[in-house]
Motif scaffolding. Structure first.
Motif, PDB file in Angstrom:
ATOM      1  N   GLY A  22       6.873  43.642  32.117  1.00 21.98           N
ATOM      2  CA  GLY A  22       6.526  42.258  32.407  1.00 21.98           C
ATOM      3  C   GLY A  22       7.693  41.298  32.333  1.00 21.98           C
ATOM      4  N   VAL A  23       8.912  41.826  32.267  1.00 19.60           N
ATOM      5  CA  VAL A  23      10.076  40.973  32.055  1.00 19.60           C
ATOM      6  C   VAL A  23      11.168  41.194  33.096  1.00 19.60           C
ATOM      7  N   TYR A  24      11.453  42.437  33.425  1.00 14.24           N
ATOM      8  CA  TYR A  24      12.661  42.791  34.170  1.00 14.24           C
ATOM      9  C   TYR A  24      12.409  42.919  35.665  1.00 14.24           C
ATOM     10  N   THR A  25      13.216  42.229  36.446  1.00 14.55           N
ATOM     11  CA  THR A  25      13.152  42.355  37.903  1.00 14.55           C
ATOM     12  C   THR A  25      13.798  43.668  38.309  1.00 14.55           C
ATOM     13  N   GLN A  26      13.058  44.464  39.060  1.00 12.77           N
ATOM     14  CA  GLN A  26      13.537  45.750  39.543  1.00 12.77           C
ATOM     15  C   GLN A  26      13.637  45.705  41.062  1.00 12.77           C
ATOM     16  N   HIS A  27      14.629  46.390  41.605  1.00 10.51           N
ATOM     17  CA  HIS A  27      14.813  46.512  43.047  1.00 10.51           C
ATOM     18  C   HIS A  27      14.566  47.968  43.422  1.00 10.51           C
ATOM     19  N   VAL A  28      13.945  48.185  44.579  1.00 15.69           N
ATOM     20  CA  VAL A  28      13.606  49.547  44.997  1.00 15.69           C
ATOM     21  C   VAL A  28      14.151  49.807  46.394  1.00 15.69           C
ATOM     22  N   ARG A  29      14.794  50.961  46.545  1.00 15.12           N
ATOM     23  CA  ARG A  29      15.325  51.399  47.834  1.00 15.12           C
ATOM     24  C   ARG A  29      14.960  52.870  48.014  1.00 15.12           C
ATOM     25  N   ALA A  30      14.669  53.237  49.260  1.00 18.32           N
ATOM     26  CA  ALA A  30      14.365  54.628  49.602  1.00 18.32           C
ATOM     27  C   ALA A  30      15.322  55.110  50.680  1.00 18.32           C
ATOM     28  N   TRP A  31      15.655  56.377  50.626  1.00 20.43           N
ATOM     29  CA  TRP A  31      16.481  57.029  51.644  1.00 20.43           C
ATOM     30  C   TRP A  31      15.732  58.247  52.167  1.00 20.43           C
ATOM     31  N   PHE A  32      15.822  58.484  53.464  1.00 22.56           N
ATOM     32  CA  PHE A  32      15.246  59.664  54.095  1.00 22.56           C
ATOM     33  C   PHE A  32      16.356  60.374  54.866  1.00 22.56           C
ATOM     34  N   ASP A  33      16.546  61.645  54.626  1.00 24.31           N
ATOM     35  CA  ASP A  33      17.605  62.413  55.286  1.00 24.31           C
ATOM     36  C   ASP A  33      17.095  62.893  56.651  1.00 24.31           C
ATOM     37  N   TRP A  34      16.987  61.970  57.585  1.00 26.50           N
ATOM     38  CA  TRP A  34      16.382  62.257  58.885  1.00 26.50           C
ATOM     39  C   TRP A  34      17.150  63.305  59.681  1.00 26.50           C
ATOM     40  N   ASN A  35      18.463  63.387  59.526  1.00 24.20           N
ATOM     41  CA  ASN A  35      19.235  64.350  60.312  1.00 24.20           C
ATOM     42  C   ASN A  35      19.515  65.650  59.554  1.00 24.20           C
ATOM     43  N   ASP A  36      18.939  65.794  58.360  1.00 19.06           N
ATOM     44  CA  ASP A  36      19.014  67.022  57.557  1.00 19.06           C
ATOM     45  C   ASP A  36      20.457  67.479  57.318  1.00 19.06           C
ATOM     46  N   ASP A  37      21.358  66.509  57.025  1.00 16.50           N
ATOM     47  CA  ASP A  37      22.743  66.871  56.735  1.00 16.50           C
ATOM     48  C   ASP A  37      23.039  66.832  55.238  1.00 16.50           C
TER      49      ASP A  37
END
Length: 85
Positions: A22-37
């Protein structure tokens, strides 16, 4: 983690929930390895936003030509900054 059953050109909703006391601002990011490298590049990155004790969502469109055999993804929640590694 790995996902299956996606269709190239289709759009999906990704939701991530977190609790931050209830206190800390969190940032969220996602990555998808679309080219399977096995590299999570900036062009495969999606910023979901920030919040405190929140559920964040983003619409993710699978690129046409993506290698969808067994796509890998990563989700990171980080305190106080949008500058992800």
């Amino acid at each position: 983690s790995h996902i299956t059953g996606l269709l190239a050109g289709s759009t999906y909703t990704l939701s991530v929930s977190f609790y931050s006391s209830g206190v800390y601002t969190q940032h969220v990011r996602a990555w998808f390895d679309w080219n399977d490298d096995d590299i999570f590049s900036s062009t495969e990155s999606y910023y979901l936003g920030s919040g405190v004790d929140a559920t964040l969502t983003a619409s993710i469109t699978v690129p046409v030509g993506a290698d969808l055999g067994d796509a890998s993804f990563r989700i990171i929640e980080q305190y106080s900054t949008v500058n992800f590694f």
